[in-house]
Design a protein around this motif. Structure first.
Motif, short mmCIF file in Angstrom:
data_model
loop_
_atom_site.label_atom_id
_atom_site.label_comp_id
_atom_site.label_asym_id
_atom_site.label_seq_id
_atom_site.Cartn_x
_atom_site.Cartn_y
_atom_site.Cartn_z
N HIS A 174 -3.13 -19.23 0.76
CA HIS A 174 -2.16 -18.99 -0.34
C HIS A 174 -3.04 -18.58 -1.54
N ASP A 175 -4.33 -18.62 -1.71
CA ASP A 175 -4.90 -18.06 -3.05
C ASP A 175 -5.08 -16.66 -2.54
N GLY A 176 -5.49 -15.76 -3.28
CA GLY A 176 -5.68 -14.32 -3.51
C GLY A 176 -4.08 -13.51 -3.00
N ALA A 177 -4.56 -12.27 -2.59
CA ALA A 177 -3.41 -11.28 -2.43
C ALA A 177 -3.17 -10.98 -0.94
N THR A 237 -3.31 -8.32 5.84
CA THR A 237 -4.13 -9.58 5.32
C THR A 237 -3.70 -10.16 4.36
N ALA A 238 -4.38 -11.36 4.31
CA ALA A 238 -4.02 -12.26 2.94
C ALA A 238 -5.20 -13.12 2.46
N ALA A 239 -5.17 -13.49 1.31
CA ALA A 239 -6.34 -14.23 0.65
C ALA A 239 -7.28 -12.98 0.15
N SER A 240 -6.76 -11.77 0.00
CA SER A 240 -7.66 -10.81 -0.21
C SER A 240 -8.03 -10.72 -1.79
N TYR A 241 -9.35 -10.39 -2.22
CA TYR A 241 -9.60 -10.18 -3.79
C TYR A 241 -9.20 -8.69 -4.19
N LEU A 242 -8.67 -8.77 -5.43
CA LEU A 242 -8.37 -7.67 -6.17
C LEU A 242 -9.38 -7.48 -7.32
N PRO A 243 -9.37 -6.32 -8.02
CA PRO A 243 -10.11 -6.09 -9.12
C PRO A 243 -9.06 -6.68 -10.23
N LEU A 244 -9.78 -7.45 -11.44
CA LEU A 244 -9.15 -7.85 -12.33
C LEU A 244 -9.07 -6.73 -13.62
N SER A 245 -7.81 -6.69 -14.14
CA SER A 245 -7.61 -5.60 -15.38
C SER A 245 -8.30 -6.43 -16.50
N GLU A 269 0.84 -1.43 -0.02
CA GLU A 269 -0.03 -0.13 -0.04
C GLU A 269 0.82 1.19 -0.22
N LYS A 270 0.44 2.47 -0.76
CA LYS A 270 1.26 3.40 -0.74
C LYS A 270 0.40 4.77 -0.43
N GLU A 271 -0.13 5.69 -1.24
CA GLU A 271 -0.96 6.86 -0.53
C GLU A 271 -2.51 6.50 -0.65
N THR A 272 -2.81 5.81 -1.47
CA THR A 272 -4.27 5.43 -1.91
C THR A 272 -4.44 4.20 -0.92
N GLY A 273 -5.56 4.43 0.13
CA GLY A 273 -5.51 3.36 0.79
C GLY A 273 -6.27 2.09 0.36
N LEU A 274 -6.01 0.86 0.94
CA LEU A 274 -6.46 -0.29 0.23
C LEU A 274 -7.61 -0.93 1.16
N GLN A 275 -8.18 -0.24 2.04
CA GLN A 275 -8.96 -0.82 3.03
C GLN A 275 -10.02 -1.67 2.34
N ASP A 276 -10.67 -1.33 1.40
CA ASP A 276 -11.86 -1.76 0.76
C ASP A 276 -11.56 -3.24 0.32
N TYR A 277 -10.22 -3.57 -0.05
CA TYR A 277 -9.50 -4.81 -0.31
C TYR A 277 -9.14 -5.67 0.71
N ILE A 278 -8.80 -4.91 1.85
CA ILE A 278 -8.30 -5.77 2.94
C ILE A 278 -9.49 -6.49 3.77
N HIS A 300 -1.54 -12.20 -12.34
CA HIS A 300 -1.12 -10.80 -13.20
C HIS A 300 -2.10 -9.81 -13.46
N ARG A 301 -3.44 -10.56 -13.71
CA ARG A 301 -4.59 -9.46 -14.33
C ARG A 301 -4.86 -8.67 -12.92
N ALA A 302 -4.66 -9.33 -11.87
CA ALA A 302 -5.18 -8.66 -10.45
C ALA A 302 -4.04 -7.94 -10.06
N ALA A 303 -3.07 -8.25 -10.30
CA ALA A 303 -1.77 -7.22 -9.90
C ALA A 303 -1.97 -5.81 -10.69
N VAL A 304 -2.09 -6.22 -12.17
CA VAL A 304 -2.43 -4.80 -12.92
C VAL A 304 -3.54 -4.06 -12.61
N GLY A 305 -4.81 -5.01 -12.37
CA GLY A 305 -5.84 -4.36 -12.05
C GLY A 305 -5.82 -3.32 -10.81
N ILE A 306 -5.19 -3.63 -9.69
CA ILE A 306 -5.26 -2.82 -8.39
C ILE A 306 -4.10 -1.87 -8.77
#
Length: 272
Positions: free
Chosen positions: A173-176, A186-194, A138-147, A207-213
């Protein structure tokens, strides 16, 4: 003799005014405290820009522009309720639990060098054994919604912890994994897919989730492919694939050092 404003002031009036102002400021502080760590902060900046635009258009007597801003502000209250619905729900839940008024405690500060070594050691270990992983910083934009979509960990960063979480068949192990400052939040969090067409079709969901976030926030992400063992990173909506250990270390130092500098700076919006 004409009365002035100060002639009507009494000790009771002054005390009442001070209490009134203090309550208003405290309510605003609680609002920012609840929204801190979420994307709502970015929306608040947009609201301030609209207010500034309204004042500027009125100053230069721009009739059409002023009318547009007035319409936006007129319906803004309903829009705020819709946009900030998750934050308002979270605030009411925290108020019911009494956790809204608890002071947040800062964990033990660990040196940046040790954190880098732990992350790099874990990534290199998993890459050699082709253990898939998705780590978000996490940087400046909060990730609480995904946490909130994952399982809370709240643990100090260590190479052993990172490896154990992503081991195949492990419960998380699944998720972010999401890291805030020097903690695995947190672990096993869901991220938006690109939906980007630029991403190669042979790349999977990680990779799509990584680009999506990275498209919707300023987060920095490390991805390990379980098919090839290649290590990639994303930031600013871009994917950088098959990094060497040296390139990964350089990218991590560049992005994660700035993360810690931002958050350890303190202030109302610093996440502790």
């Amino acid at each position: 003799m004409q009365e002035t404003f100060f002639d009507n002031l009494t000790t009771g009036t002054i005390i009442t005014s001070i209490i009134d102002i203090a309550i208003v400021w405290y309510v605003f502080y609680l609002m920012f405290a609840v929204m801190r760590g979420t994307k709502a902060i970015q929306l608040i900046k947009g609201i301030f820009l609209i207010l500034i635009g309204r004042l500027v258009s009125n100053f230069f007597d721009l009739t059409a522009t002023t009318a547009i801003f007035d319409t936006v502000l007129e319906w803004g209250f309903l829009a705020i309720i819709v946009i900030f619905q998750p934050e308002l729900r979270r605030a009411l839940e925290q108020l019911g639990r009494g956790s809204l008024f608890k002071a947040s405690s800062s964990g033990t500060k660990v040196t940046t060098e040790k954190l880098h070594k732990d992350v790099l050691r874990a990534v290199q270990y998993m890459a050699k054994r082709r253990i898939g992983a998705l780590i978000v910083f996490e940087k400046e934009t909060g990730l609480q919604d995904y946490i909130e979509t994952g399982t809370r960990v709240d643990a100090n960063i260590s190479s052993e912890l990172l490896i154990n979480i992503f081991m195949p068949n492990a419960p998380l192990h699944d998720g972010a994994m999401i890291i805030q400052t020097d903690k695995v939040t947190t672990a096993a969090s869901y991220l938006p897919l690109s939906d980007s067409n630029v991403i190669a079709k042979n790349l999977g969901t990680r990779h799509r989730a990584a680009v999506g976030i990275s498209e919707v926030t300023d987060a920095f992400t490390i991805v390990i492919s379980e098919e090839t063992g290649h290590v990639s990173v994303t930031h600013g909506g871009k994917l950088y694939q098959a990094l060497s250990p040296e390139e990964l270390e350089e990218s991590l130092i560049k992005n994660w050092t700035s993360i810690q500098d931002i958050k350890e700076g303190g202030g109302l919006f610093a996440r502790k």
